[in-house]
Design an enzyme around this catalytic site. Structure first.
Site, PDB file in Angstrom:
ATOM      1  N   CYS A   3     -67.215 -60.757  15.084  1.00  0.00           N
ATOM      2  CA  CYS A   3     -68.011 -60.155  14.277  1.00  0.00           C
ATOM      3  C   CYS A   3     -69.387 -60.378  14.817  1.00  0.00           C
ATOM      4  CB  CYS A   3     -67.996 -60.802  13.052  1.00  0.00           C
ATOM      5  SG  CYS A   3     -69.125 -60.230  11.601  1.00  0.00           S
ATOM      6  N   CYS A  47     -65.247 -64.359   6.905  1.00  0.00           N
ATOM      7  CA  CYS A  47     -66.606 -63.145   6.500  1.00  0.00           C
ATOM      8  C   CYS A  47     -66.363 -62.338   5.560  1.00  0.00           C
ATOM      9  CB  CYS A  47     -67.220 -62.573   7.736  1.00  0.00           C
ATOM     10  SG  CYS A  47     -66.091 -62.254   9.070  1.00  0.00           S
TER      11      CYS A  47
END
EC number: 2.8.1.13
Length: 373
Positions: free
Chosen positions: A103, A200
């Protein structure tokens, strides 16, 4: 005193206290600050409540308080293509991925950085606990955050020199309690907001439930290394090497009543191997192979070095010898290591500096493959 007013910094704001204080500090230092909220995942829950909406309200409240413009940008497609597909592919392959590393590499410091440039950014900034230092040759070195407990260089280890050249980490020299204190003193709306946990995009959801929506679980046999059948497992993807508990065999005796751990996987036969004792011999290895090897600055195509490494977040450093060949490397441990997990990141350090890292493919014990996938 430097005049920072002509330097535009675009801050990735999540609605949490760290990124709020990041924006505040830069504003106080006179930078031209813009806040950007990234929506990477459609996280509407079963009651129709989207946590991203709540987080965006917090971003708006803080941005209004410190008087900076703010925007929201949607990276759901980029996230799905570059992070989530990778995440699922790793689980399908019997591995345990680290989506945060990907990410940062693909979204927070690529898609977001590109977007920030369209806003005329000179730099981007995030609330990560890490530090960047530029040497006399203009090369940027990434150092651990001053708060050992919060240092996030492990997750930033795949960032390139180009990305680091454009990045600021204003919290890098601070301890977490100091950050909260700054937020409270300034009366920021997020001062008392608790830190987010979990992956996340999953947030606080039940991981097993979440994964089963995307990958059908295949039940199979659970066995000891010497062939004793211990019952059924729920699907190899739900277990990680070195995991204790969650196997439903806690009461079964053997060994010296030591707890049971996941000690191996055989993807082709769909077998989960379990063993007793934290330091079960099947959990110990002496070297690993890694791919996606990447350094934060230019390195030769082929070289060998001695340094320290982390094999998981918040683990003490271990001494290693690294033999690099292109984007692959062999990492040899000075001392045997426990539960080296394929799919996780191996990250290299020289003292305080994070040099880069790679993704673990395979662990070995004295040259023999550990049956971890």
């Amino acid at each position: 005193m430097t005049d920072n007013s002509k330097t535009r910094v675009v801050v990735g704001m999540s609605g949490g206290v760290d990124s709020s204080v990041t924006a505040l500090l830069l504003k106080e230092q006179g930078y031209d600050v813009i806040g950007v909220f990234m929506k990477n995942w459609d996280d509407t829950d079963e009651f129709g409540v989207c946590t991203a909406t709540e987080d965006y309200k917090d971003v708006a409240a803080v941005a209004d308080q410190i008087d900076i413009p703010y925007y929201s940008v949607n990276f759901e497609k980029e996230y799905w293509d570059r992070v989530f597909e990778y995440f699922l592919a790793e689980y399908r392959a019997g591995r345990t991925p680290n989506p945060d590393v990907m990410c940062n590499k693909e979204i927070k410091f690529k898609a977001f950085l590109d977007y920030a440039m369209t806003l005329g950014a000179d730099y981007v900034a995030t609330g990560h606990y890490a530090q960047v230092v530029r040497d006399e040759d203009g090369i940027v070195h990434m150092l651990r955050g001053a708060d050992n407990n919060k240092d996030q260089t492990y997750f930033l280890s795949q960032l390139s020199q180009e990305q680091l050249q454009k990045t600021m980490f204003p919290l890098g020299h601070l301890q977490k309690p100091e950050v909260r204190e700054i937020a409270e003193r300034a009366g920021l709306a997020t001062a008392k907001k608790k830190d987010s946990t979990g992956i996340c995009f999953i947030g606080e959801k039940n991981f097993k439930e979440f994964l089963s929506q995307y990958l059908p679980a295949q039940k199979g046999r659970m066995m000891t290394i010497d062939g004793r059948d211990m019952g059924e497992h729920n699907g190899l993807m739900y277990y990680t090497i070195g995991q204790r508990g969650g196997m439903g065999i806690g009461g079964q005796k053997g060994g010296d009543n030591a707890p049971w751990f996941v000690v191996g996987k055989d993807l082709s036969k769909n077998i989960l191997y379990v063993g007793q004792g934290f330091h079960h011999e099947s959990l110990m290895s002496t070297s690993l192979d890694a791919s996606m090897i990447h350094f934060t600055r230019d390195m030769p195509e082929e070289f060998e070095m001695e340094c320290t490494a982390k094999f998981r977040y918040r683990q003490p450093d271990s001494k290693v010898t690294v033999k690099v060949k292109g984007d692959k490397s062999e990492v040899i441990f000075a001392e045997p290591q426990r539960a080296i997990t394929p799919g996780q990141a191996v990250v290299f350090y020289d003292g305080q500096e994070c040099l880069g890292g790679g993704i673990i493919d395979q662990a070995y014990k004295d040259g023999k493959v550990c049956q971890y996938i």
